[in-house]
Write an enzyme that holds these catalytic residues in place. Structure first.
Site, PDB file in Angstrom:
ATOM      1  CG  ASN A   8      -1.790   1.167   1.359  1.00  0.00           C
ATOM      2  OD1 ASN A   8      -1.343   2.285   1.148  1.00  0.00           O
ATOM      3  ND2 ASN A   8      -3.045   0.962   1.697  1.00  0.00           N
ATOM      4  CG  HIS A  11       0.950   6.381   4.841  1.00  0.00           C
ATOM      5  ND1 HIS A  11      -0.089   7.279   4.940  1.00  0.00           N
ATOM      6  CD2 HIS A  11       0.570   5.292   5.556  1.00  0.00           C
ATOM      7  CE1 HIS A  11      -1.042   6.765   5.696  1.00  0.00           C
ATOM      8  NE2 HIS A  11      -0.665   5.559   6.072  1.00  0.00           N
ATOM      9  NE  ARG A  19       7.559  21.738   2.146  1.00  0.00           N
ATOM     10  CZ  ARG A  19       8.877  21.878   2.257  1.00  0.00           C
ATOM     11  NH1 ARG A  19       9.550  21.116   3.064  1.00  0.00           N
ATOM     12  NH2 ARG A  19       9.504  22.795   1.564  1.00  0.00           N
ATOM     13  CG  HIS A  44      -8.180   3.925   1.306  1.00  0.00           C
ATOM     14  ND1 HIS A  44      -8.322   3.746   2.660  1.00  0.00           N
ATOM     15  CD2 HIS A  44      -9.414   4.251   0.856  1.00  0.00           C
ATOM     16  CE1 HIS A  44      -9.579   3.959   3.011  1.00  0.00           C
ATOM     17  NE2 HIS A  44     -10.265   4.280   1.928  1.00  0.00           N
ATOM     18  NE  ARG A  46      -8.323   7.150   4.659  1.00  0.00           N
ATOM     19  CZ  ARG A  46      -9.167   6.794   5.627  1.00  0.00           C
ATOM     20  NH1 ARG A  46     -10.298   7.446   5.797  1.00  0.00           N
ATOM     21  NH2 ARG A  46      -8.873   5.807   6.443  1.00  0.00           N
ATOM     22  NE  ARG A  50      -7.632  11.027   5.784  1.00  0.00           N
ATOM     23  CZ  ARG A  50      -8.078  10.377   6.876  1.00  0.00           C
ATOM     24  NH1 ARG A  50      -7.267   9.569   7.536  1.00  0.00           N
ATOM     25  NH2 ARG A  50      -9.299  10.538   7.296  1.00  0.00           N
ATOM     26  CG  HIS A  51      -3.625   8.844   1.728  1.00  0.00           C
ATOM     27  ND1 HIS A  51      -4.504   8.131   0.941  1.00  0.00           N
ATOM     28  CD2 HIS A  51      -3.802   8.396   3.001  1.00  0.00           C
ATOM     29  CE1 HIS A  51      -5.168   7.298   1.712  1.00  0.00           C
ATOM     30  NE2 HIS A  51      -4.790   7.435   2.974  1.00  0.00           N
ATOM     31  CD  GLU A  71      -6.847  -0.513   1.152  1.00  0.00           C
ATOM     32  OE1 GLU A  71      -6.945   0.548   1.807  1.00  0.00           O
ATOM     33  OE2 GLU A  71      -6.055  -1.394   1.453  1.00  0.00           O
ATOM     34  CB  THR A 101      -5.466   4.132   9.688  1.00  0.00           C
ATOM     35  OG1 THR A 101      -5.367   3.086   8.718  1.00  0.00           O
ATOM     36  CG2 THR A 101      -5.496   3.516  11.075  1.00  0.00           C
ATOM     37  CB  THR A 102      -9.296   1.319   7.413  1.00  0.00           C
ATOM     38  OG1 THR A 102      -8.896   2.073   6.270  1.00  0.00           O
ATOM     39  CG2 THR A 102     -10.653   0.722   7.179  1.00  0.00           C
ATOM     40  CD  GLU A 152      -6.964  -6.419   3.228  1.00  0.00           C
ATOM     41  OE1 GLU A 152      -7.306  -6.064   2.084  1.00  0.00           O
ATOM     42  OE2 GLU A 152      -6.161  -5.779   3.934  1.00  0.00           O
ATOM     43  CG  HIS A 196      -5.214  -2.007   9.841  1.00  0.00           C
ATOM     44  ND1 HIS A 196      -4.741  -1.548  11.039  1.00  0.00           N
ATOM     45  CD2 HIS A 196      -5.734  -0.942   9.204  1.00  0.00           C
ATOM     46  CE1 HIS A 196      -4.998  -0.260  11.132  1.00  0.00           C
ATOM     47  NE2 HIS A 196      -5.590   0.138  10.030  1.00  0.00           N
ATOM     48  CG  HIS A 219       2.225   2.999   9.294  1.00  0.00           C
ATOM     49  ND1 HIS A 219       2.302   4.356   9.080  1.00  0.00           N
ATOM     50  CD2 HIS A 219       2.783   2.787  10.505  1.00  0.00           C
ATOM     51  CE1 HIS A 219       2.863   4.931  10.119  1.00  0.00           C
ATOM     52  NE2 HIS A 219       3.159   4.001  11.001  1.00  0.00           N
TER      53      HIS A 219
HETATM   54  N1  PXP Z   1      -5.755  -3.300   4.179  1.00  0.00           N
HETATM   55  C1  PXP Z   1      -6.726  -2.372   4.251  1.00  0.00           C
HETATM   56  C2  PXP Z   1      -8.072  -2.737   3.745  1.00  0.00           C
HETATM   57  C3  PXP Z   1      -6.475  -1.086   4.749  1.00  0.00           C
HETATM   58  O1  PXP Z   1      -7.455  -0.172   4.800  1.00  0.00           O
HETATM   59  C4  PXP Z   1      -5.169  -0.780   5.167  1.00  0.00           C
HETATM   60  C5  PXP Z   1      -4.873   0.584   5.697  1.00  0.00           C
HETATM   61  O2  PXP Z   1      -5.020   1.521   4.689  1.00  0.00           O
HETATM   62  C6  PXP Z   1      -4.181  -1.754   5.041  1.00  0.00           C
HETATM   63  C7  PXP Z   1      -4.501  -3.018   4.572  1.00  0.00           C
HETATM   64  C8  PXP Z   1      -2.755  -1.486   5.386  1.00  0.00           C
HETATM   65  O3  PXP Z   1      -2.588  -1.228   6.734  1.00  0.00           O
HETATM   66  P1  PXP Z   1      -1.200  -0.704   7.252  1.00  0.00           P
HETATM   67  O4  PXP Z   1      -0.976   0.640   6.629  1.00  0.00           O
HETATM   68  O5  PXP Z   1      -1.366  -0.650   8.721  1.00  0.00           O
HETATM   69  O6  PXP Z   1      -0.163  -1.687   6.802  1.00  0.00           O
END
Ligand code: PXP
Length: 256
Positions: A8, A11, A19, A44, A46, A50-51, A71, A101-102, A152, A196, A219
C-alpha cells in the site's frame, strides 16, 4: 504457495501532499515496489483525498505491471470511479472522515445494498471484489452472500497484541480467530487476505496460516523505507554538496 504481497503506497502520497510538491511520486514508489518483488499495489482513494488522489489512481492503472487493488468506500462516487478506472481488485472498506486509518471491518450486513451494487458492477467489469472485514463468522457468511470473491481480515487487534507492551495470550487468541475465520471463508468459497498493522516481524505467523493467500501492508513498509533509505539520501546530498564545492572558482579568481 508463497503468500502474495500487496504494498500500500498511500503514505508516499501523504508525504508528497504535506508539501504540495510533485514528489515523492506514488507511481515511482509503486514501480520500485514491483521491482523489489511486490505482487500488487494497493491504494486507498478516500472521500477526502487526504493522500491518494484521482490522478494517482489513473497513473497507477496505466503505469504498473502487477495488480492494482483499489481500496474504497462503497459509495456511488467510488463505484463510478472504479468502473471507469478498472482496477484488478476492489477492496471495500468502512470509512469515516475523522479516523486516522481504517479502524474496523466493514459492516457487510448494514451496508448490504451498497456492497451488492458494487458486486454487480465488479462482476460486469471483470473486477475481483474483496471485503475488508473483522475475522468473524457472521461477516464471512455475509460477504459470501453479498457476492465477494475474497475477504481481507482486519489484523489490527492481532498486531496491537503483538506490539511492545501487548499481551502474548491475547495475540495467540487473535491468531486463533484469524485461523478459524480463514477456515470458514474457505468453506464459503472465498479467497483470504489479511492486512492492517502488519510488519516484517508480526507478518510471519499470519503468513503461516493455512489457506491465507495475500497480505496488504502499507505503514510499516513506508516507515522502514524512510529509515533504511535515509542513509542513502544523506550520502547523495553530501555528494551533491561536495560536487558543488569542487565547482567553485578557486580563491583569487572571482571566488571568495
Ligand atoms: N488493508 C486495508 C483494507 C487497509 O485499509 C489498510 C490501511 O489503509 C491496510 C490493509 C494497510 O494497513 P497498514 O498501513 O497498517 O499496513
Amino acid at each position: 504457495m508463497a503468500v502474495r504481497l500487496h504494498v500500500n503506497i498511500d503514505h508516499v502520497a501523504t508525504v508528497r501532499n504535506a508539501r504540495g510538491t510533485a514528489y515523492p511520486d506514488p507511481l515511482f514508489a509503486a514501480l520500485i515496489c514491483e521491482a523489489a518483488g511486490a505482487d500488487g499495489i494497493t491504494a486507498h482513494l478516500r472521500e477526502d483525498r487526504r493522500h491518494i488522489r484521482d490522478d494517482d489512481v489513473e497513473r497507477l492503472r496505466a503505469g504498473i505491471a502487477t495488480r492494482l487493488n483499489l481500496e474504497m468506500a462503497a459509495t456511488e462516487e467510488m463505484i463510478g470511479i472504479a468502473e471507469r478506472v478498472r482496477p484488478d481488485v476492489i477492496t471495500l472498506v468502512p470509512e469515516r472522515r475523522e479516523e486516522r486509518t481504517t479502524e474496523g471491518g466493514l459492516d457487510v450486513v448494514g451496508q448490504r445494498a451498497a456492497v451488492e451494487a458494487c458486486a454487480i458492477m465488479a462482476r460486469r467489469r471483470g473486477i475481483k471484489l474483496s471485503l475488508f472485514i473483522a475475522p468473524d463468522a457472521a461477516a464471512v457468511i455475509a460477504s459470501a452472500e453479498a457476492g465477494a470473491q475474497q475477504v481481507e481480515f482486519h489484523t489490527g487487534e492481532y498486531c496491537h497484541a503483538t506490539a511492545p507492551g501487548g499481551s502474548p495470550a491475547r495475540a495467540a487468541e487473535e491468531l486463533r480467530r484469524l485461523v478459524d475465520a480463514t477456515r470458514r471463508a474457505h468453506a464459503a468459497g472465498l479467497e483470504v487476505a489479511a492486512g492492517h498493522g502488519l510488519t516484517r516481524h508480526n507478518v510471519v505467523d499470519v503468513a503461516a496460516i493455512e489457506g491465507l493467500v495475500e497480505v496488504n501492508i502499507g505503514h510499516s513498509v513506508i516507515a522502514d523505507a524512510v529509515l533504511f533509505g535515509l542513509d542513502r539520501a544523506v550520502r547523495d546530498l553530501r555528494a551533491a554538496l561536495d560536487r558543488g564545492t569542487r565547482l567553485r572558482p578557486p580563491p583569487g579568481r572571482g571566488g571568495p
